[in-house]
Design a protein around this motif. Sequence first.
Motif, PDB file in Angstrom:
ATOM      1  N   THR A  17      27.983  43.483  45.081  1.00  0.00           N
ATOM      2  CA  THR A  17      29.387  43.000  44.879  1.00  0.00           C
ATOM      3  C   THR A  17      30.450  43.783  45.165  1.00  0.00           C
ATOM      4  N   VAL A  18      30.267  45.059  44.568  1.00  0.00           N
ATOM      5  CA  VAL A  18      31.262  45.996  44.955  1.00  0.00           C
ATOM      6  C   VAL A  18      31.670  46.142  46.312  1.00  0.00           C
ATOM      7  N   ARG A  19      30.724  46.313  47.171  1.00  0.00           N
ATOM      8  CA  ARG A  19      30.821  46.571  48.759  1.00  0.00           C
ATOM      9  C   ARG A  19      31.475  45.491  49.320  1.00  0.00           C
ATOM     10  N   GLU A  20      31.045  44.234  48.729  1.00  0.00           N
ATOM     11  CA  GLU A  20      31.598  43.076  49.181  1.00  0.00           C
ATOM     12  C   GLU A  20      33.105  43.024  49.088  1.00  0.00           C
ATOM     13  N   VAL A  21      33.530  43.271  47.879  1.00  0.00           N
ATOM     14  CA  VAL A  21      34.905  43.278  47.607  1.00  0.00           C
ATOM     15  C   VAL A  21      35.745  44.172  48.259  1.00  0.00           C
ATOM     16  N   LEU A  22      35.293  45.620  48.245  1.00  0.00           N
ATOM     17  CA  LEU A  22      36.062  46.676  48.903  1.00  0.00           C
ATOM     18  C   LEU A  22      36.190  46.534  50.298  1.00  0.00           C
ATOM     19  N   ASP A  23      34.865  45.862  50.969  1.00  0.00           N
ATOM     20  CA  ASP A  23      35.274  45.617  52.736  1.00  0.00           C
ATOM     21  C   ASP A  23      36.249  44.417  52.680  1.00  0.00           C
ATOM     22  N   ARG A  24      36.410  43.556  51.752  1.00  0.00           N
ATOM     23  CA  ARG A  24      37.412  42.506  51.917  1.00  0.00           C
ATOM     24  C   ARG A  24      38.778  43.159  51.685  1.00  0.00           C
ATOM     25  N   VAL A  25      39.119  43.695  50.585  1.00  0.00           N
ATOM     26  CA  VAL A  25      40.341  44.320  50.228  1.00  0.00           C
ATOM     27  C   VAL A  25      40.904  45.325  51.206  1.00  0.00           C
ATOM     28  N   GLY A  26      39.683  46.121  51.644  1.00  0.00           N
ATOM     29  CA  GLY A  26      39.900  47.272  52.535  1.00  0.00           C
ATOM     30  C   GLY A  26      40.145  46.876  53.992  1.00  0.00           C
ATOM     31  N   GLY A  27      39.806  45.686  54.169  1.00  0.00           N
ATOM     32  CA  GLY A  27      39.898  45.187  55.736  1.00  0.00           C
ATOM     33  C   GLY A  27      40.884  45.725  56.340  1.00  0.00           C
ATOM     34  N   LYS A  28      40.806  45.635  57.722  1.00  0.00           N
ATOM     35  CA  LYS A  28      41.905  46.140  58.612  1.00  0.00           C
ATOM     36  C   LYS A  28      43.385  45.562  58.329  1.00  0.00           C
ATOM     37  N   TRP A  29      43.475  44.238  58.194  1.00  0.00           N
ATOM     38  CA  TRP A  29      44.619  43.578  57.837  1.00  0.00           C
ATOM     39  C   TRP A  29      44.969  43.088  56.518  1.00  0.00           C
ATOM     40  N   SER A  30      43.867  43.273  55.572  1.00  0.00           N
ATOM     41  CA  SER A  30      44.051  42.815  54.016  1.00  0.00           C
ATOM     42  C   SER A  30      44.973  43.667  53.456  1.00  0.00           C
ATOM     43  N   ILE A  31      44.969  44.866  53.513  1.00  0.00           N
ATOM     44  CA  ILE A  31      45.721  45.876  52.851  1.00  0.00           C
ATOM     45  C   ILE A  31      47.507  45.614  53.157  1.00  0.00           C
ATOM     46  N   GLY A  32      47.629  45.245  54.508  1.00  0.00           N
ATOM     47  CA  GLY A  32      49.216  44.874  54.766  1.00  0.00           C
ATOM     48  C   GLY A  32      49.457  43.653  54.168  1.00  0.00           C
ATOM     49  N   ILE A  33      48.802  43.027  54.142  1.00  0.00           N
ATOM     50  CA  ILE A  33      49.065  41.536  53.778  1.00  0.00           C
ATOM     51  C   ILE A  33      49.103  41.408  52.192  1.00  0.00           C
ATOM     52  N   LEU A  34      48.357  42.106  51.364  1.00  0.00           N
ATOM     53  CA  LEU A  34      48.335  42.233  50.072  1.00  0.00           C
ATOM     54  C   LEU A  34      49.579  42.961  49.739  1.00  0.00           C
ATOM     55  N   VAL A  35      49.776  44.102  50.166  1.00  0.00           N
ATOM     56  CA  VAL A  35      50.994  44.880  49.969  1.00  0.00           C
ATOM     57  C   VAL A  35      52.387  43.899  50.409  1.00  0.00           C
ATOM     58  N   ALA A  36      52.399  43.285  51.189  1.00  0.00           N
ATOM     59  CA  ALA A  36      53.424  42.530  51.504  1.00  0.00           C
ATOM     60  C   ALA A  36      53.948  41.365  50.663  1.00  0.00           C
ATOM     61  N   ALA A  37      52.658  40.611  50.281  1.00  0.00           N
ATOM     62  CA  ALA A  37      52.730  39.452  49.270  1.00  0.00           C
ATOM     63  C   ALA A  37      52.995  40.022  47.984  1.00  0.00           C
ATOM     64  N   SER A  38      52.767  41.214  47.676  1.00  0.00           N
ATOM     65  CA  SER A  38      53.048  41.760  46.278  1.00  0.00           C
ATOM     66  C   SER A  38      54.408  42.137  45.927  1.00  0.00           C
ATOM     67  N   HIS A  39      55.252  41.932  46.887  1.00  0.00           N
ATOM     68  CA  HIS A  39      56.843  42.129  46.685  1.00  0.00           C
ATOM     69  C   HIS A  39      57.211  40.726  46.542  1.00  0.00           C
ATOM     70  N   GLY A  40      56.404  39.665  46.446  1.00  0.00           N
ATOM     71  CA  GLY A  40      57.123  38.184  46.231  1.00  0.00           C
ATOM     72  C   GLY A  40      56.624  37.462  47.325  1.00  0.00           C
ATOM     73  N   PRO A  41      56.968  35.982  47.384  1.00  0.00           N
ATOM     74  CA  PRO A  41      56.341  35.128  48.289  1.00  0.00           C
ATOM     75  C   PRO A  41      56.655  35.454  49.726  1.00  0.00           C
ATOM     76  N   VAL A  42      55.677  35.385  50.633  1.00  0.00           N
ATOM     77  CA  VAL A  42      55.875  35.751  51.902  1.00  0.00           C
ATOM     78  C   VAL A  42      55.400  34.745  52.697  1.00  0.00           C
TER      79      VAL A  42
END
Length: 128
Positions: free
Chosen positions: A19-44
């Motif tokens: 479970t931990v590995r699956e979650v880390l693979d998803r949130v640490g994916g090549k594109w996920s970090i940038g998307i999550l950081v951008a969306a954390s500033h408000g609707p995008v």
Amino acid sequence: MTCAAENVPFTPGQARACTVREVLDRVGGKWSIGILVAASHGPVRFTELERHIEGISRRMLTLTLRNLERDGLLHRTVYPTVPPKVEYTATPMALELYESLVALTSWAERHRRAIAEARTRYDAQHAG
């Protein structure tokens, strides 16, 4: 150990590790970090993400957004306009993750040159 073994019971420790590995693979994916950081500033919007995240294809952006939404990290809102307006917003769970992502990306920026130099030295020492 694989997480997708069929008909093989997991021990509680193995199940947690998967479970931990699956979650880390998803949130640490090549594109996920940038998307999550951008969306954390408000609707995008999709097009904003497409411009902001260098090198991502439309298909990969679509798949990554869908997976992050499926995992409960993004909320997708479709407005009934012509053409339809779609916004993505970080969920409370993603906002909790945001500080860790910022720390990770800051660390990577601070150390990327040193890592590149270390790789060059290693490759030179281990060539041939």
